[in-house]
Design an enzyme around this catalytic site. Structure first.
Site, PDB file in Angstrom:
ATOM      1  N   ASP A  34       0.892  -1.163   0.000  1.00 21.71           N
ATOM      2  CA  ASP A  34       0.000   0.000   0.000  1.00 21.71           C
ATOM      3  C   ASP A  34       0.933   1.216   0.000  1.00 21.71           C
ATOM      4  OD1 ASP A  34      -2.055   1.759   0.197  1.00 21.71           O
ATOM      5  OD2 ASP A  34      -2.591   1.285   2.260  1.00 21.71           O
ATOM      6  N   ASP A  87      -3.058  12.122   0.113  1.00 18.13           N
ATOM      7  CA  ASP A  87      -4.476  12.060  -0.244  1.00 18.13           C
ATOM      8  C   ASP A  87      -4.953  13.473  -0.577  1.00 18.13           C
ATOM      9  OD1 ASP A  87      -6.881  10.863  -0.691  1.00 18.13           O
ATOM     10  OD2 ASP A  87      -7.146  10.083   1.331  1.00 18.13           O
ATOM     11  N   GLN A 131      -6.330   7.368  -5.241  1.00 16.72           N
ATOM     12  CA  GLN A 131      -6.254   8.132  -6.494  1.00 16.72           C
ATOM     13  C   GLN A 131      -5.016   9.032  -6.551  1.00 16.72           C
ATOM     14  OE1 GLN A 131      -9.815  10.277  -7.425  1.00 16.72           O
ATOM     15  NE2 GLN A 131      -8.941  11.278  -9.204  1.00 16.72           N
ATOM     16  N   THR A 183      -8.917   3.695   7.041  1.00 20.91           N
ATOM     17  CA  THR A 183      -9.675   2.905   6.064  1.00 20.91           C
ATOM     18  C   THR A 183      -8.753   2.303   5.000  1.00 20.91           C
ATOM     19  OG1 THR A 183     -10.168   5.017   4.990  1.00 20.91           O
ATOM     20  CG2 THR A 183     -11.915   4.027   6.292  1.00 20.91           C
ATOM     21  N   GLY A 184      -7.687   3.034   4.660  1.00 19.17           N
ATOM     22  CA  GLY A 184      -6.750   2.520   3.663  1.00 19.17           C
ATOM     23  C   GLY A 184      -6.065   1.255   4.168  1.00 19.17           C
ATOM     24  N   ASP A 185      -5.676   1.260   5.441  1.00 20.35           N
ATOM     25  CA  ASP A 185      -5.028   0.083   6.051  1.00 20.35           C
ATOM     26  C   ASP A 185      -5.982  -1.108   6.061  1.00 20.35           C
ATOM     27  OD1 ASP A 185      -2.825   1.660   6.627  1.00 20.35           O
ATOM     28  OD2 ASP A 185      -3.519   2.131   8.655  1.00 20.35           O
TER      29      ASP A 185
END
Ligand code: ATP
Ligand code: MG
Ligand code: MG
Length: 279
Positions: free
Chosen positions: A93, A98, A127, A201-203
């Site tokens: 990741d 962001d 993104q 949330t990304g994790d």
């Protein structure tokens, strides 16, 4: 880093966690205190695993890394572990920023491009990170597909954009592309954007995707289950935060902490609520 062993975490993986930082709280609070680990700290922890003969892993998952030397050491370790286990899957990741803003030093970008992408099997950028890694501005589905193609050409066989916002209706699109096993597949899931900012949330996205890809070996299903899990967790989190904050008040970062344990059932068995479209 994780391996399948006898003692399991929620989705059946035994995880050796290595912190890249140890902070009092996440960085969305008004301040944070603690330590940033450097590459020597990482090398020392890896030595410990090796000396005890517990450095054999089926997967490596990396997330936020704040220093160039630490990221370079990660690349060295992944290469070393892949020598020992050629089927090891490295999920990266590439956390960099962001909403138009970098939150790691700029010198990490070339390390991700030159040293990490070539050895990563799966990448899960948002993104902003895709745009940084490829130089392509994403304003449409076609742009996203083109950017994923470029990422494939640099190494990873599977690319998943955790979220992108280009739809005129304000929805979020998550896209997944794989060129594994000689065939190309692209999927997308579109869902409503909640009017709140979540941290972590990304994790959770990267961890769920790794787990479901390993279990089901099916990118479409893994994407659907990952999105379903995330949506359950953030909805539960937001409802709780609003109740704690009280009518008309904005929830605090503490009130917005992800309701993970409370969502254990949804994490173990994600509701069948999202259908990915085949592109
Ligand atoms: P982080 O800042 O935690 O690293 P990220 O930018 O890497 O996050 P995102 O792509 O923003 O990760 O979020 C991951 C997933 O979380 C998305 O795929 C989506 O399912 C969910 N998500 C996060 N924020 C929202 C939101 N405001 N509304 C709806 N879904 C969201
Ligand atoms: Mg985001
Ligand atoms: Mg992220």
């Amino acid at each position: 880093m994780c391996a399948k062993r006898e003692f399991d975490q929620v989705l059946g993986f035994d995880v050796s966690t290595i912190n890249s930082v140890q902070f009092s709280n996440h960085t969305g609070y008004k301040c944070f205190k603690g330590q940033v680990l450097n590459s020597d700290d990482l090398a020392c922890l890896y030595d410990g695993l090796q000396e005890n003969g517990i450095s054999s892993f089926s997967h490596i998952l990396t997330g936020y890394i704040g220093s160039q030397s630490f990221l370079e050491k990660v690349a060295e370790i992944v290469v070393d572990l892949k020598k020992k286990n050629p089927s090891l899957v490295y999920v990266c990741d590439p956390v960099m920023g962001d909403n138009g803003e970098m939150y790691v030093p700029a010198e990490l970008l070339p390390v991700y491009i030159d040293k990490i992408l070539p050895i990563a099997d799966i990448v899960t950028p948002n993104q902003f990170e895709v745009e940084k890694l490829t130089g392509i501005k994403i304003t449409s589905e076609e742009d996203a597909i083109e950017a994923m193609k470029i990422l494939h050409s640099r190494g990873p066989k599977t690319v998943v954009i955790s979220s992108s916002e280009f739809s005129s209706d304000g929805s979020i699109t998550s896209l997944a592309s794989t060129v594994a096993n000689g065939k190309k597949e692209v999927y997308k899931v579109q869902f409503q954007k909640l009017n709140a900012v979540f941290v972590g949330t990304g994790d959770l996205f990267a961890a769920c995707l790794l787990a479901w890809l390993e279990k089901d070996k099916d990118l479409k299903l893994a994407l659907e289950k990952t999105i379903a899990t995330l949506q359950s967790v953030i909805k539960r989190t937001f409802e709780k935060a609003k109740a704690l904050a009280g009518e008309g008040n904005r929830p605090t970062p503490a009130q917005m902490e992800l309701q993970l344990v409370q969502s254990k059932t949804d994490i173990e068995a994600p509701p069948n609520s999202y259908n990915a479209v085949v592109l």
